[in-house]
Motif scaffolding. Sequence first.
Motif, PDB file in Angstrom:
ATOM      1  N   LYS A  94      -6.938  -2.387  -3.017  1.00 23.92           N
ATOM      2  CA  LYS A  94      -7.324  -3.669  -3.611  1.00 23.92           C
ATOM      3  C   LYS A  94      -6.098  -4.366  -4.194  1.00 23.92           C
ATOM      4  O   LYS A  94      -5.917  -5.576  -4.031  1.00 23.92           O
ATOM      5  CB  LYS A  94      -8.379  -3.448  -4.689  1.00 23.92           C
ATOM      6  N   LYS A  95      -5.241  -3.587  -4.854  1.00 25.22           N
ATOM      7  CA  LYS A  95      -4.025  -4.156  -5.434  1.00 25.22           C
ATOM      8  C   LYS A  95      -3.060  -4.604  -4.345  1.00 25.22           C
ATOM      9  O   LYS A  95      -2.423  -5.661  -4.461  1.00 25.22           O
ATOM     10  CB  LYS A  95      -3.341  -3.127  -6.337  1.00 25.22           C
ATOM     11  N   TRP A 106       0.836  -1.207   0.000  1.00 25.54           N
ATOM     12  CA  TRP A 106       0.000   0.000   0.000  1.00 25.54           C
ATOM     13  C   TRP A 106       0.864   1.247   0.000  1.00 25.54           C
ATOM     14  O   TRP A 106       0.608   2.200  -0.750  1.00 25.54           O
ATOM     15  CB  TRP A 106      -0.927  -0.008   1.202  1.00 25.54           C
ATOM     16  N   LEU A 113      -3.779  -5.692  -1.388  1.00 27.63           N
ATOM     17  CA  LEU A 113      -4.292  -6.938  -0.819  1.00 27.63           C
ATOM     18  C   LEU A 113      -4.098  -8.102  -1.789  1.00 27.63           C
ATOM     19  O   LEU A 113      -3.870  -9.241  -1.363  1.00 27.63           O
ATOM     20  CB  LEU A 113      -5.767  -6.770  -0.464  1.00 27.63           C
ATOM     21  N   GLU A 114      -4.152  -7.812  -3.078  1.00 25.06           N
ATOM     22  CA  GLU A 114      -3.896  -8.852  -4.076  1.00 25.06           C
ATOM     23  C   GLU A 114      -2.449  -9.339  -4.005  1.00 25.06           C
ATOM     24  O   GLU A 114      -2.186 -10.548  -4.055  1.00 25.06           O
ATOM     25  CB  GLU A 114      -4.188  -8.310  -5.476  1.00 25.06           C
ATOM     26  N   ALA A 173      -9.026   3.283  -3.087  1.00 25.56           N
ATOM     27  CA  ALA A 173      -9.675   1.977  -3.031  1.00 25.56           C
ATOM     28  C   ALA A 173      -9.013   0.995  -4.001  1.00 25.56           C
ATOM     29  O   ALA A 173      -8.795  -0.173  -3.671  1.00 25.56           O
ATOM     30  CB  ALA A 173     -11.159   2.110  -3.346  1.00 25.56           C
ATOM     31  N   THR A 174      -8.662   1.478  -5.182  1.00 22.18           N
ATOM     32  CA  THR A 174      -8.014   0.624  -6.178  1.00 22.18           C
ATOM     33  C   THR A 174      -6.618   0.227  -5.723  1.00 22.18           C
ATOM     34  O   THR A 174      -6.197  -0.926  -5.881  1.00 22.18           O
ATOM     35  CB  THR A 174      -7.941   1.341  -7.538  1.00 22.18           C
TER      36      THR A 174
END
Length: 307
Positions: free
Chosen positions: A138-139, A122, A141-142, A134-135
């Motif tokens: 999300k990345k 992050w 966490l991926e 948010a994007t």
Amino acid sequence: MKRSIFYAIVFFFTLNFACAQSLPEVTLDQAWKDKIRSLAPEKATFPAKKKNVLVFSLHTGFKHWVIPHTEEMIKILGEKSGAFTVTGSKDISEFEAKNLKKYDAVILNNTCSIGDHRNLFWDKLKENTAVDSATNMKKALELEANLLSYVEKGGGLLVLHGGVTTLNNSWDFSRLLGASFDYHPVQQAFQVRLEDATHPLVQAFPAEGFNHVDEPYFYKNAYAELDFKPLLYFNNSEIKSQRKGQELTEGKTYVAWIRPEGKGKVMYASPSHNAQSFENPQLLRFFLDGMQYVAGDVECDETPLKK
């Protein structure tokens, strides 16, 4: 004999100096590399087919001055032993699933995170302000999920010193590694002891352990579960300047441990904040043996402490 006494006196004063403040930074030059190469093991301890290892050295939080030294030390161990081809990187795209497949093991080299999330991915992704938060999350966490899946499917993970904070607020990462970072007192000299002197991964050390100058790390989150096989520890009563109100006067805190995860292997080793530590050939052997463990070359007792 006179030379041995001289070195003993110098070491004594160094240890006492270290109780008060950090050790000075070491210049990463050819002379230092040559010294480490001369001290590194000539060959791997365990039979091995040459493996590919990634040393990941990005930090977004605290910058350990030893980061480049640690990467160089790992490369020297791999090259001199002939057991590993080592690639260094600070590019988080290495944690894309397709890229992780290139490696038999990943080493997190003082990959300290910072800020509200304590999430290295992050921290790096949010630098791209053209992408919404948010994007980016999300990345992040991926990429974390990719690392967890990589180990579950048979990859190796070796985490060194500050690398414990890579995803310090993630319970999934904490359980994978066996702990999250809590705090450390000032650097000081302390005795590192062997949990089981017969274990194959600590055969580099004498039975009494070794004296070591470092930040003695204390842990939280999954550490309380003790879901790992301990290798090294210190006695809590011997550690100075512990956090007020939380002083531990009994028991032990672990310095290094291993654990299997699915088909993969995980190892954590707290040493070291200081490049001077790598001048201990016993530690160099220990790191090489640890690399072999996470790469799948070592069959050993992995029984966790938890009941």
